[in-house]
Design a protein around this motif. Structure first.
Motif, short mmCIF file in Angstrom:
data_model
loop_
_atom_site.label_atom_id
_atom_site.label_comp_id
_atom_site.label_asym_id
_atom_site.label_seq_id
_atom_site.Cartn_x
_atom_site.Cartn_y
_atom_site.Cartn_z
N PRO A 1 34.92 -7.69 43.87
CA PRO A 1 34.99 -6.71 42.78
C PRO A 1 33.69 -6.58 41.99
O PRO A 1 33.04 -7.57 41.66
N TYR A 2 33.34 -5.33 41.66
CA TYR A 2 32.20 -5.02 40.81
C TYR A 2 32.69 -4.12 39.69
O TYR A 2 33.42 -3.16 39.95
N VAL A 3 32.30 -4.42 38.45
CA VAL A 3 32.53 -3.47 37.37
C VAL A 3 31.18 -2.93 36.92
O VAL A 3 30.21 -3.68 36.80
N GLN A 4 31.16 -1.65 36.70
CA GLN A 4 29.90 -0.96 36.39
C GLN A 4 30.02 -0.27 35.05
O GLN A 4 31.01 0.41 34.78
N VAL A 5 29.00 -0.44 34.25
CA VAL A 5 28.99 0.16 32.93
C VAL A 5 28.98 1.68 33.06
O VAL A 5 28.16 2.25 33.78
N GLY A 6 29.92 2.34 32.38
CA GLY A 6 29.93 3.79 32.40
C GLY A 6 28.76 4.37 31.64
O GLY A 6 28.32 3.82 30.64
N ASN A 7 28.25 5.49 32.14
CA ASN A 7 27.14 6.20 31.49
C ASN A 7 27.72 7.47 30.87
O ASN A 7 28.10 8.39 31.58
N PRO A 8 27.80 7.53 29.54
CA PRO A 8 28.50 8.63 28.89
C PRO A 8 27.70 9.92 28.85
O PRO A 8 28.24 10.95 28.46
N ALA A 9 26.44 9.89 29.27
CA ALA A 9 25.61 11.09 29.14
C ALA A 9 26.29 12.34 29.72
O ALA A 9 26.33 13.38 29.06
N PRO A 10 26.85 12.23 30.95
CA PRO A 10 27.46 13.45 31.51
C PRO A 10 28.61 13.99 30.68
O PRO A 10 28.87 15.18 30.68
N LEU A 11 29.31 13.11 29.95
CA LEU A 11 30.42 13.56 29.12
C LEU A 11 29.95 14.59 28.10
O LEU A 11 30.62 15.56 27.81
N ALA A 12 28.77 14.32 27.56
CA ALA A 12 28.27 15.15 26.47
C ALA A 12 27.74 16.49 26.98
O ALA A 12 27.66 17.44 26.23
N VAL A 13 27.40 16.53 28.25
CA VAL A 13 26.65 17.69 28.72
C VAL A 13 27.22 18.29 30.00
O VAL A 13 26.51 18.91 30.76
#
Lengths: 243, 243
Positions: B181-193
């Motif tokens: 298992p790998y957990v990866q930090v979400g990148n919120p940039a796309p949410l905003a744009v």
């Protein structure tokens, strides 16, 4: 006879910030003392005799108990680091830890072979490039590989600050084609503050510029067998040690 | 009969910024089209039909020739991504590439099984957590594992933005104990744009705060089997695609 181990610090769990086990939860067991004096050493407190008052002499069972307590008696990856952990008698620490389900990765410059390298789960050999000011003893390095035999998984990790370090990494990797090569971006912070506490805030722009340079350098060279990594803990926590 | 493949972009070499192959030099082959519409998708240009004019239909041999040209005819890791690359007939791309010495890693949400998964070197299954707005079809996911059989190495990668995503990652990992298992930090940039070009400069402070949170969360939970990683390419290049 059980030999005592000279310890600088035991801490964690945090994540491993470097090399083949990057991102893996781990407890660090940092031994004290080193046969090297790298110019950019970021753990001088585990190396220089003037820090001796801060070191502890511990039995293998006391070390194992401390690891178990930190890990809440759950199996975890234990990272044996230093200083040069090959200076210490770690065979009983490894044997006790294996009984608790832990796995062991040791990182060393490869200057001192030990028969118990064969008991490790990972042996990460990190010979020091020209920027360190050190000279590699290749006979000792080869003896480390021989001592480890078919026991652990291997990685070859070279810190790269500049072109001379990069050339060294390429030469070492071609000399040991069976070792998975890793190049790691050098963190210059210790250079600026040797002998003093590190600044807690890392220079992000500088670190990412170094990472981009190293990626570009390997790609230009078509060196596709290598893995290029930063020190994740420095990006996440500056020059502190983790959570 | 050789089937054509719908391609969004082929680029590299750069380094793989995520998952079990983080730091590895790779050429990306990004196929077009997706059966999902994740809220935070960062490659909408490979997903939404309105970008269709920018896609190309290529034969497997044209794709293999492009990969070879980018890699200077050296063997390299090829990352098959999308969109959902499982929508495309990639068997001949993989067969041709293997003949040139390349290795192949495919990343998919696990919604569409393909018999040629067994030909991959790596199958990275990345089921989408609640924050994506998608619902996982576990029967399809299991069929992907069955299709791949004993062929590739596996990894389970879950993007984590929040507590609900984290709980999902834990549940999935416990359901598939044999997948690393790998957990990866979400990148919120796309949410905003969403629907616009991403800002080229990533929010470093926000990304590292998210990484520290995710590390702390796993350590508090004593989830020591997981690997916690950021998106290295976002740290190094912001929201651009690499070198």
């Amino acid at each position: 006879m059980t030999e005592d181990v000279r310890i600088s610090e035991i801490f964690g769990p945090t994540i491993q910030g470097e090399g083949p086990l990057i991102g893996r939860p781990t407890v660090f067991v940092r031994t004290a003392g080193c046969d090297y004096r790298c110019r950019w050493c970021d753990t001088l407190y585990a190396v220089l005799p003037e820090y001796r008052r801060e070191w502890a002499v511990m039995t293998p069972s006391a070390i194992a108990a401390r690891v178990n307590a930190l890990a809440g008696d759950q199996p975890i990856l234990v990272s044996l680091s230093g200083g040069n952990p090959a200076l210490q008698p770690l065979d009983n620490v490894i044997a006790l830890g294996h009984r608790s389900g832990h796995s062991f990765a040791l990182e060393t410059q490869g200057s001192i072979p030990q028969p118990w390298f064969a008991d490790l789960d990972w042996l990460i050999l990190s010979p020091k490039p020209p920027s360190s000011g050190m000279t590699t003893d290749w006979a000792a390095f080869d003896a480390c590989l021989t001592a480890a035999g078919a026991g652990p998984q291997f990685a070859l990790k070279v810190v790269v600050f500049d072109e001379a370090d990069y050339a060294y990494a390429r030469t070492v990797a071609s000399r040991y084609p069976k070792l998975a090569p890793y190049v790691q971006v050098g963190n210059p912070a210790p250079l600026a503050v040797a002998g003093h506490a590190l600044p807690e805030v890392a220079d992000f722009a500088d670190l990412t510029r170094r990472l981009r340079w190293l990626v570009t350098r390997t790609i230009e060279d078509r060196w596709f067998e290598v893995t290029v990594l930063p020190q994740l803990h420095v990006l996440a926590w500056g020059n502190k040690r983790g959570v």
